[in-house]
Design an enzyme around this catalytic site. Structure first.
Site, mmCIF file in Angstrom:
data_model
loop_
_atom_site.group_PDB
_atom_site.id
_atom_site.type_symbol
_atom_site.label_atom_id
_atom_site.label_comp_id
_atom_site.label_asym_id
_atom_site.label_seq_id
_atom_site.Cartn_x
_atom_site.Cartn_y
_atom_site.Cartn_z
ATOM 1 N N ARG A 76 24.714 -42.602 -66.435
ATOM 2 C CA ARG A 76 24.983 -41.968 -65.139
ATOM 3 C C ARG A 76 23.848 -41.003 -64.828
ATOM 4 O O ARG A 76 23.692 -39.987 -65.515
ATOM 5 C CB ARG A 76 26.325 -41.242 -65.192
ATOM 6 C CG ARG A 76 26.641 -40.470 -63.930
ATOM 7 C CD ARG A 76 27.997 -39.779 -63.994
ATOM 8 N NE ARG A 76 28.231 -38.999 -62.770
ATOM 9 C CZ ARG A 76 28.393 -37.681 -62.742
ATOM 10 N NH1 ARG A 76 28.398 -36.994 -63.880
ATOM 11 N NH2 ARG A 76 28.574 -37.055 -61.600
ATOM 12 N N HIS A 120 23.816 -34.862 -56.435
ATOM 13 C CA HIS A 120 24.193 -33.923 -57.498
ATOM 14 C C HIS A 120 23.497 -32.596 -57.206
ATOM 15 O O HIS A 120 22.729 -32.073 -58.004
ATOM 16 C CB HIS A 120 23.785 -34.473 -58.874
ATOM 17 C CG HIS A 120 24.518 -33.839 -60.019
ATOM 18 N ND1 HIS A 120 25.201 -34.553 -60.972
ATOM 19 C CD2 HIS A 120 24.660 -32.537 -60.353
ATOM 20 C CE1 HIS A 120 25.726 -33.722 -61.858
ATOM 21 N NE2 HIS A 120 25.425 -32.501 -61.510
ATOM 22 N N GLU A 165 31.023 -33.400 -57.970
ATOM 23 C CA GLU A 165 31.694 -32.100 -57.910
ATOM 24 C C GLU A 165 31.519 -31.381 -56.562
ATOM 25 O O GLU A 165 30.915 -30.298 -56.482
ATOM 26 C CB GLU A 165 31.204 -31.202 -59.041
ATOM 27 C CG GLU A 165 31.451 -31.779 -60.392
ATOM 28 C CD GLU A 165 31.264 -30.773 -61.501
ATOM 29 O OE1 GLU A 165 30.847 -29.636 -61.238
ATOM 30 O OE2 GLU A 165 31.552 -31.134 -62.643
ATOM 31 N N ASN A 293 35.311 -34.915 -64.158
ATOM 32 C CA ASN A 293 34.547 -34.091 -65.117
ATOM 33 C C ASN A 293 35.497 -33.060 -65.708
ATOM 34 O O ASN A 293 36.222 -32.386 -64.960
ATOM 35 C CB ASN A 293 33.397 -33.361 -64.413
ATOM 36 C CG ASN A 293 32.315 -34.315 -63.977
ATOM 37 O OD1 ASN A 293 32.347 -35.501 -64.295
ATOM 38 N ND2 ASN A 293 31.322 -33.810 -63.233
ATOM 39 N N TYR A 295 35.793 -29.963 -68.876
ATOM 40 C CA TYR A 295 35.186 -29.178 -69.963
ATOM 41 C C TYR A 295 36.183 -28.268 -70.649
ATOM 42 O O TYR A 295 36.165 -28.074 -71.861
ATOM 43 C CB TYR A 295 34.014 -28.343 -69.424
ATOM 44 C CG TYR A 295 32.862 -29.205 -69.008
ATOM 45 C CD1 TYR A 295 32.758 -29.713 -67.714
ATOM 46 C CD2 TYR A 295 31.877 -29.565 -69.921
ATOM 47 C CE1 TYR A 295 31.714 -30.534 -67.336
ATOM 48 C CE2 TYR A 295 30.813 -30.380 -69.551
ATOM 49 C CZ TYR A 295 30.752 -30.861 -68.253
ATOM 50 O OH TYR A 295 29.721 -31.683 -67.881
ATOM 51 N N GLU A 368 31.969 -36.753 -66.966
ATOM 52 C CA GLU A 368 31.318 -35.697 -67.754
ATOM 53 C C GLU A 368 32.318 -35.049 -68.703
ATOM 54 O O GLU A 368 33.442 -34.754 -68.295
ATOM 55 C CB GLU A 368 30.737 -34.574 -66.880
ATOM 56 C CG GLU A 368 29.511 -34.937 -66.106
ATOM 57 C CD GLU A 368 29.018 -33.796 -65.253
ATOM 58 O OE1 GLU A 368 29.254 -32.617 -65.583
ATOM 59 O OE2 GLU A 368 28.426 -34.071 -64.198
HETATM 60 C C1 GCO Z 1 28.903 -29.784 -63.631
HETATM 61 C C2 GCO Z 1 27.682 -30.469 -63.385
HETATM 62 C C3 GCO Z 1 26.702 -30.455 -64.509
HETATM 63 C C4 GCO Z 1 26.747 -29.244 -65.414
HETATM 64 C C5 GCO Z 1 27.738 -29.448 -66.533
HETATM 65 C C6 GCO Z 1 27.812 -28.223 -67.438
HETATM 66 O O1 GCO Z 1 29.860 -30.453 -63.991
HETATM 67 O O2 GCO Z 1 28.927 -28.577 -63.415
HETATM 68 O O3 GCO Z 1 27.958 -31.819 -63.054
HETATM 69 O O4 GCO Z 1 25.520 -30.478 -63.758
HETATM 70 O O5 GCO Z 1 25.491 -29.026 -65.967
HETATM 71 O O6 GCO Z 1 28.998 -29.622 -66.025
HETATM 72 O O7 GCO Z 1 28.208 -27.121 -66.694
#
Ligand code: GCO
Length: 463
Positions: A76, A120, A165, A293, A295, A368
């Protein structure tokens, strides 16, 4: 660790143009809002910028070889709009097209499927000068740009992701000021969110007009928020965050409406009159898959005594949580990544299962997932990153659990292939599976997590 995944599951990695390419003044590339933002003193940690980044623009073949060695089935990447249309409209810069042409052919030569993100965050600066995402016209410019890319690469691209995003583009870019263009205006952010939704819908139609059979998707960073307590006010605090963080995109994209509770939450800011007749029908284009995405998760509550104050959200000092000034987030607990984010694989499972239950026919792709931790490059070129390995393993297991619970997930893209420019954190935060030695010609060195991901892919792809 042994995980079961459906046959044909896709493992990949993700990157983004401004974060890895560098070569910002080469081959006719125009200026993006991130060039402007990163060159504005005080906005990016250590005064870092993307001028060189990972020098991927020149080292792309080596990087494709790393992808092949990892054994990923797909990659990607994002196209830098300013390389294609330096002014954000009109004339096409052929050397820019040629770079991505070579990149896509290089991927295909290595048996790797190209997954192309159109936007992006590196908006051509002339479009921002004309209002950026506050300006409805920008949505039409994105659709024109999408058509150019579909015409140039459409015969070889597997999937297009229109936007990465949009929440960050709208609310970090126009409300908190922590991202480019660095504004702190709530109304601007809400207008930007709508025009990004509109841009997505128009771009999907533009792509399909050129290449009818290519998959079209969008990537959302859906927020996983838990209430600090089951008190009604804390549950409502979560609702507010979900409304302006998730539903403001999910509902128009998938249901063709803005949620009434969001409209009520921001009634003192706007009456949504920037939404024109027909917009929602344009936005709600059939999606082949939804990129998610993830985290970390968070815990929210009603700010005590219902006081309202603007939580600082980065350089601009604004809050991205428009319409939720009476909500506060508790400090994350437990082990944290270098971003100060918690580590919550259970939250990952819950988020994926939740979306899949809401939209059972929709294919989901984790576009992500990854973690930042400080790394040390050893004298022998090794990088031992046990915390990143653990994060990867925990989230791979959480992903498999979500699939076992019925979530229709067909792929996972590790963020990121390389250490790269982490927006306002600059190069001080490392997410890569592969270490980039910025002080020594951006040399690449595999971290233990790269070997672990390679093994995970091999173990689960054979079945
Ligand atoms: C996001 C972006 C990425 C970041 C990653 C870490 O999800 O914010 O797609 O560009 O670098 O997530 O923060």
């Amino acid at each position: 660790m042994s995980i079961q995944l459906p046959k044909g599951f896709t493992w990949g990695t993700a990157t983004a143009s401004y974060q890895i390419e560098g070569a910002v003044n080469e081959d006719g590339r125009g200026t993006s809002i991130w060039d402007t933002y990163s060159h504005t003193p005080g906005l990016v940690l250590n005064g870092d910028n993307g001028d060189v980044a990972c020098d991927h623009y020149h080292r792309w073949e080596e990087d494709l070889d790393h992808l092949a060695r990892l054994g990923v089935q797909a990659y990607r990447f994002s196209v830098a709009w300013p390389r294609i249309q330096p002014l954000g409209a009109g004339a096409v810069n052929q050397p820019g097209i040629d770079f991505y042409d070579r990149l896509v052919d290089g991927l295909l030569d290595r048996g790797i499927r190209p997954i192309c993100t159109l936007y992006h965050w590196d908006l051509p600066q002339p479009l921002e000068d004309a209002g950026g995402w506050q300006n409805r016209e920008t949505a039409y410019r994105l659709a024109e740009y999408a058509q150019i890319i579909a015409a140039a690469l459409g015969d070889r691209i597997d999937t297009y992701t229109t936007l990465n995003e949009p929440w960050c583009s709208a609310f970090l870019g126009y409300a908190s000021g922590a991202h480019a263009p660095g504004l702190t205006e709530a109304l601007a952010a809400l207008k930007a969110a709508h025009h990004l939704n509109l841009a997505h819908g128009l771009a999907v139609q533009a792509i399909r007009a050129k290449v009818p059979n290519t998959k079209a998707s969008i990537t959302l960073n859906l927020h996983k928020v838990r209430p600090a307590s089951l008190a009604p006010e804390d549950l409502d605090a979560v609702r507010q965050i979900e409304a302006v963080g998730n539903e403001i995109f999910l509902r128009p994209l998938l249901e063709g409406c803005y949620p009434s509770d969001l409209i009520a939450d921001v009634a003192d800011i706007t009456d949504f009159s920037f939404v024109q007749d027909g917009d929602l029908a344009e936005i709600k284009q059939p999606l082949d898959c939804l990129g998610i995405n993830y985290y970390s998760s968070s815990v929210a509550r009603r700010r005590p005594n219902d006081s309202t104050s603007t939580a600082t959200g980065g350089h601009g000092g604004g809050s991205p949580w428009v319409g939720a000034d009476n909500v506060e987030f508790l400090d994350p607990t437990g082990p944290l990544t270098d971003m100060g984010w918690n580590i919550d694989p259970q939250g990952f499972t819950e988020l994926l299962v939740g979306v899949s239950k809401r939209y059972p026919d929709l294919e989901l792709v984790v576009t992500e997932n990854g973690s930042a931790f400080p790394d040390t490059l050893e004298a022998d070129g090794s990088v031992h990153d046990p915390k990143r390995v653990a994060y990867l393993e925990w989230h791979a297991e959480a992903l498999a659990e979500a699939i076992r619970l019925g979530a229709k997930i067909t792929g996972y893209y590790a963020w990121s292939l390389l250490d790269n420019f982490e927006w306002s954190w600059g190069y001080a935060r490392r997410f890569g599976l592969i270490h980039v030695d910025y002080g020594n010609g951006q040399a690449r060195h595999w971290k233990d997590s790269a070997y672990r991901y390679q093994k995970l892919i091999a173990e689960t792809s054979a079945s």
